[in-house]
Design a protein around this motif. Structure first.
Motif, mmCIF file in Angstrom:
data_model
loop_
_atom_site.group_PDB
_atom_site.id
_atom_site.type_symbol
_atom_site.label_atom_id
_atom_site.label_comp_id
_atom_site.label_asym_id
_atom_site.label_seq_id
_atom_site.Cartn_x
_atom_site.Cartn_y
_atom_site.Cartn_z
ATOM 1 N N ILE A 166 0.840 -1.204 0.000
ATOM 2 C CA ILE A 166 0.000 0.000 0.000
ATOM 3 C C ILE A 166 0.870 1.248 0.000
ATOM 4 N N GLN A 167 1.933 1.236 0.806
ATOM 5 C CA GLN A 167 2.843 2.389 0.834
ATOM 6 C C GLN A 167 3.506 2.603 -0.531
ATOM 7 N N ASP A 168 3.941 1.511 -1.154
ATOM 8 C CA ASP A 168 4.546 1.619 -2.485
ATOM 9 C C ASP A 168 3.549 2.168 -3.500
ATOM 10 N N ALA A 169 2.315 1.700 -3.418
ATOM 11 C CA ALA A 169 1.282 2.180 -4.338
ATOM 12 C C ALA A 169 1.025 3.666 -4.132
ATOM 13 N N LYS A 170 1.005 4.107 -2.873
ATOM 14 C CA LYS A 170 0.807 5.534 -2.580
ATOM 15 C C LYS A 170 1.961 6.364 -3.148
#
Length: 175
Positions: A166-170
């Motif tokens: 999720i952090q990478d996607a953000k």
């Protein structure tokens, strides 16, 4: 054919979409290749086929020209890379603001939230979630401590991987 060309010239300034661009060249190219590959023993047949092939080449050239004029009419085709990136950032900002407004509207609209909560799909999803929870709870109670600790370890790692994803996607979205 001439009438169709005149019609396309009249609409030269109206924008079109990518789906409207006629880039179906393969059938004509196939016909040209097929006619070139044919081996005729009769000179009149060769001449006729040569004439047909020349006609198809002219047809392909016209089709290329029509595609060029249609592509020139696509909206945004005259932008350079910097202009496209600037427009993209403007649109991304607008999308973010609209999402925030929608979230605020949904969060502050009790009637809508209640209506959604009373809807069949949401109620059914809640029923399934509770059912899965109780089934999982019953199975976990039957497990021995060794299996339980390995399951918990797996769930922790899985949760960490999800959070990292999720952090990478953000981060990707912000770029």
């Amino acid at each position: 054919m001439e009438n169709n060309t005149d019609h396309s010239e009249q609409n030269n300034f109206s924008p079109i979409t990518v789906q409207d661009v006629d880039v179906d060249f393969l059938p004509i190219v196939y016909e040209i290749i097929r006619s070139v590959e044919r081996d005729f023993h009769d000179n009149s047949a060769k001449a006729r086929e040569s004439q047909d092939c020349s006609q198809r080449v002219l047809e392909l050239q016209k089709k290329f020209e029509v595609a060029r004029t249609q592509i020139k009419r696509l909206p945004g085709i005259d932008y350079n890379k910097q202009d496209q990136l600037k427009q993209f950032e403007i649109l991304r900002t607008q999308l973010r603001l609209k999402r925030e407004l929608l979230q605020k509207y949904l969060a502050n609209n009790e009637h809508l939230v209640q209506k959604l909560a009373d809807s069949y799909p949401v109620r059914r999803a809640a029923q399934l979630a509770v059912s899965i929870f109780y089934r999982g709870k019953a199975k976990v109670e039957k497990m021995d401590p060794q299996e339980l600790s390995s399951l918990m370890s797996f769930l922790r790692k899985f949760s960490e991987n999800i959070k990292e994803g999720i952090q990478d996607a953000k981060k990707q979205i912000k770029k």
